[in-house]
Design an enzyme around this catalytic site. Sequence first.
Site, mmCIF file in Angstrom:
data_model
loop_
_atom_site.group_PDB
_atom_site.id
_atom_site.type_symbol
_atom_site.label_atom_id
_atom_site.label_comp_id
_atom_site.label_asym_id
_atom_site.label_seq_id
_atom_site.Cartn_x
_atom_site.Cartn_y
_atom_site.Cartn_z
ATOM 1 C CG LEU A 137 9.948 17.896 8.996
ATOM 2 C CD1 LEU A 137 10.434 16.526 9.457
ATOM 3 C CD2 LEU A 137 10.963 18.974 9.377
ATOM 4 N NE ARG A 188 -1.231 11.654 8.900
ATOM 5 C CZ ARG A 188 -1.246 12.888 9.363
ATOM 6 N NH1 ARG A 188 -2.297 13.348 9.969
ATOM 7 N NH2 ARG A 188 -0.197 13.658 9.238
ATOM 8 C CG ASP A 207 3.659 1.116 9.555
ATOM 9 O OD1 ASP A 207 3.242 1.941 10.393
ATOM 10 O OD2 ASP A 207 3.884 1.410 8.368
ATOM 11 C CB ILE A 260 8.262 6.196 14.429
ATOM 12 C CG1 ILE A 260 9.462 5.267 14.211
ATOM 13 C CG2 ILE A 260 7.956 7.003 13.164
ATOM 14 C CD1 ILE A 260 10.747 5.938 13.823
ATOM 15 N NE ARG A 279 1.038 9.953 10.674
ATOM 16 C CZ ARG A 279 0.525 9.033 9.862
ATOM 17 N NH1 ARG A 279 -0.655 8.529 10.102
ATOM 18 N NH2 ARG A 279 1.190 8.631 8.807
ATOM 19 N N PRO A 280 2.461 16.277 11.864
ATOM 20 C CG PRO A 280 4.219 17.570 12.690
ATOM 21 C CD PRO A 280 3.451 16.297 12.939
ATOM 22 C CB ILE A 281 2.742 17.999 6.301
ATOM 23 C CG1 ILE A 281 1.770 19.192 6.254
ATOM 24 C CG2 ILE A 281 1.997 16.688 6.337
ATOM 25 C CD1 ILE A 281 1.044 19.307 4.901
ATOM 26 N NE ARG A 285 -7.071 4.404 6.093
ATOM 27 C CZ ARG A 285 -6.332 5.287 6.716
ATOM 28 N NH1 ARG A 285 -6.606 5.630 7.943
ATOM 29 N NH2 ARG A 285 -5.301 5.844 6.117
ATOM 30 C CB CYS A 305 -4.462 10.397 12.773
ATOM 31 S SG CYS A 305 -2.848 9.660 12.754
ATOM 32 C CE LYS A 310 -1.548 1.414 4.167
ATOM 33 N NZ LYS A 310 -1.119 2.776 4.526
ATOM 34 C CG ASN A 311 2.400 2.708 3.508
ATOM 35 O OD1 ASN A 311 1.226 3.021 3.286
ATOM 36 N ND2 ASN A 311 2.864 2.506 4.735
HETATM 37 N N1 EPU Z 1 7.059 14.310 11.041
HETATM 38 C C1 EPU Z 1 7.121 15.633 11.375
HETATM 39 N N2 EPU Z 1 6.975 16.569 10.378
HETATM 40 C C2 EPU Z 1 6.762 16.223 9.080
HETATM 41 C C3 EPU Z 1 6.707 14.856 8.751
HETATM 42 C C4 EPU Z 1 6.861 13.913 9.757
HETATM 43 O O1 EPU Z 1 7.313 15.993 12.545
HETATM 44 O O2 EPU Z 1 6.641 17.110 8.242
HETATM 45 C C5 EPU Z 1 7.200 13.284 12.103
HETATM 46 C C6 EPU Z 1 5.928 12.455 12.280
HETATM 47 O O3 EPU Z 1 4.985 13.100 13.100
HETATM 48 C C7 EPU Z 1 6.476 11.186 12.865
HETATM 49 C C8 EPU Z 1 7.825 11.038 12.159
HETATM 50 O O4 EPU Z 1 8.170 12.336 11.700
HETATM 51 O O5 EPU Z 1 6.675 11.328 14.231
HETATM 52 C C9 EPU Z 1 7.854 10.069 10.983
HETATM 53 O O6 EPU Z 1 6.760 10.318 10.131
HETATM 54 P P1 EPU Z 1 6.776 10.039 8.561
HETATM 55 O O7 EPU Z 1 6.630 11.331 7.854
HETATM 56 O O8 EPU Z 1 7.935 9.169 8.203
HETATM 57 O O9 EPU Z 1 5.435 9.194 8.383
HETATM 58 P P2 EPU Z 1 4.497 9.254 7.108
HETATM 59 O O10 EPU Z 1 5.307 9.481 5.904
HETATM 60 O O11 EPU Z 1 3.351 10.149 7.383
HETATM 61 C C10 EPU Z 1 4.659 6.718 6.492
HETATM 62 C C11 EPU Z 1 3.696 5.584 6.338
HETATM 63 C C12 EPU Z 1 3.167 5.167 7.701
HETATM 64 C C13 EPU Z 1 4.358 4.754 8.565
HETATM 65 C C14 EPU Z 1 5.373 5.904 8.649
HETATM 66 C C15 EPU Z 1 6.628 5.546 9.407
HETATM 67 C C16 EPU Z 1 2.789 5.999 4.137
HETATM 68 C C17 EPU Z 1 1.635 6.387 3.296
HETATM 69 N N3 EPU Z 1 2.617 6.007 5.458
HETATM 70 O O12 EPU Z 1 3.923 7.768 7.093
HETATM 71 O O13 EPU Z 1 2.321 4.041 7.509
HETATM 72 O O14 EPU Z 1 3.937 4.416 9.861
HETATM 73 O O15 EPU Z 1 5.750 6.306 7.318
HETATM 74 O O16 EPU Z 1 7.259 4.464 8.832
HETATM 75 O O17 EPU Z 1 3.839 5.662 3.610
HETATM 76 C C18 EPU Z 1 0.554 2.561 7.983
HETATM 77 O O18 EPU Z 1 0.715 2.049 6.858
HETATM 78 O O19 EPU Z 1 -0.179 2.032 8.864
HETATM 79 C C19 EPU Z 1 1.238 3.818 8.307
HETATM 80 C C20 EPU Z 1 0.836 4.603 9.300
#
Ligand code: EPU
Length: 417
Positions: A126, A93, A305, A327, A122-124, A397, A117, A22-23
Amino acid sequence: MDKLKITAGRPLAGTVRISGAKNSALPAMAAALLTSGELLLENLPFVNDIFTMRRLLRELGVSVEFEADHAARLCAATIQSHEAPYDLVKTMRASVLVLGPLLARTGRARVSLPGGCAIGARPINLHIKALEKLGAEVRTEHGYVEATAAGLVGSEILFDKITVTGTENLMMAAALAQGRTVLENAAREPEVVDLAELLNKMGAKIEGAGTQTIAIEGVRQLGGTSHRIIPDRIEAGTFLVAAAITGGELVLVDTNPGHLSAVIDKLREAGVSIEASNGKIRVRGQAELKAVDVITKEYPGFATDMQAQYMTLMTQATGTSVITENIFENRFMHASELMRMGASIRLDGSRAIVTGKTRLSGANVIASDLRASASLILAALVAEGSTVIDRVYHLDRGYEKIEDKLRSVGAEIERLK
Ligand code: EPU
């Protein structure tokens, strides 16, 4: 709302085919926005997140046709909208993955802020900071991120923290930027490598994916191609635990054991017998499991995960194990449900201390997120009597036909509509 009813029974035995990741599929679909050419994606898992991404891309003007046998054709001949609306982003997300490609292709993107969530804030920030370094102007207003750019220009970006979708968004944006971009402290997940391979087939010039430094030489345009999505390592890991916890024997096919090294090592330490060969894993549960600590980390570390599923396994191991979640700040929602089933778990900040082996008993439980749902199914497979899991839409999902797959190897599981 659907529920799942599971009655514990015999050890699982048989063969399970692992679906596409999925990811990996989600960013691959978003990459269709980068070109007017056609993308043929194979081995897509038919799960709800993929259907949500299809809906989002269609709203943006992309034609998305699903075919039999897990393939889809995507073509963004023209882009008709720049907006990922709140109602889609709040259900998934990963919708944020359209931000980079939309901006690179059209110079404009408006994406709803995802908000927190069940697993954390989980901010964006970065993603946004890095896009600004490529020259984008980004404003946050009315709950939306609005980014514009007259033309993105390559830059050096050091991520303060490793982010998977952040790395993916930036690879896609930088692929069409002018000049060279270097991403430092990039995510090394197999899904990032898979996306880089797809983009390179489309004509991008990306080097270093799979390491912490990724270099992207921007090109003027990208074209269509075909690509097969890698196997889902988290689905495979979940079935490894299913075999281990029931003392059964499963053969997982269409999988990549190399992507599961950290999980396989931990399970072996806990006493599970695992043989891995090309595309295949044979797993045999043993009567006695040993408690082993785990700390979640970015790839190649132990995946967050898989943390919930591992916690369930540890309730059936002899001794005390400490599970540290590194994480996400709030990813222990499953613990209280496991305790209601009889598990002995103490939460202490980012650590869960599990003492086993405890006898679990069936109960009505609520799934709080995708992987939490999986951990409750695993618990139900060994809990005395029947367990009813509510809110299984989380499960739908991300796990393709999990009930059918489990039933085919001997589980007693039914969906209550
Ligand atoms: N973070 C920030 N700012 C940002 C981005 C991330 O502070 O701008 C923090 C997050 O809050 C978290 C950490 O950095 O504490 C890592 O987050 P990351 O961005 O790596 O997570 P993601 O890209 O949103 C993906 C997977 C998740 C998986 C995580 C970690 C996808 C679509 N989702 O999420 O998958 O847990 O990486 O490996 O690729 C799942 O499939 O159940 C799932 C949640």
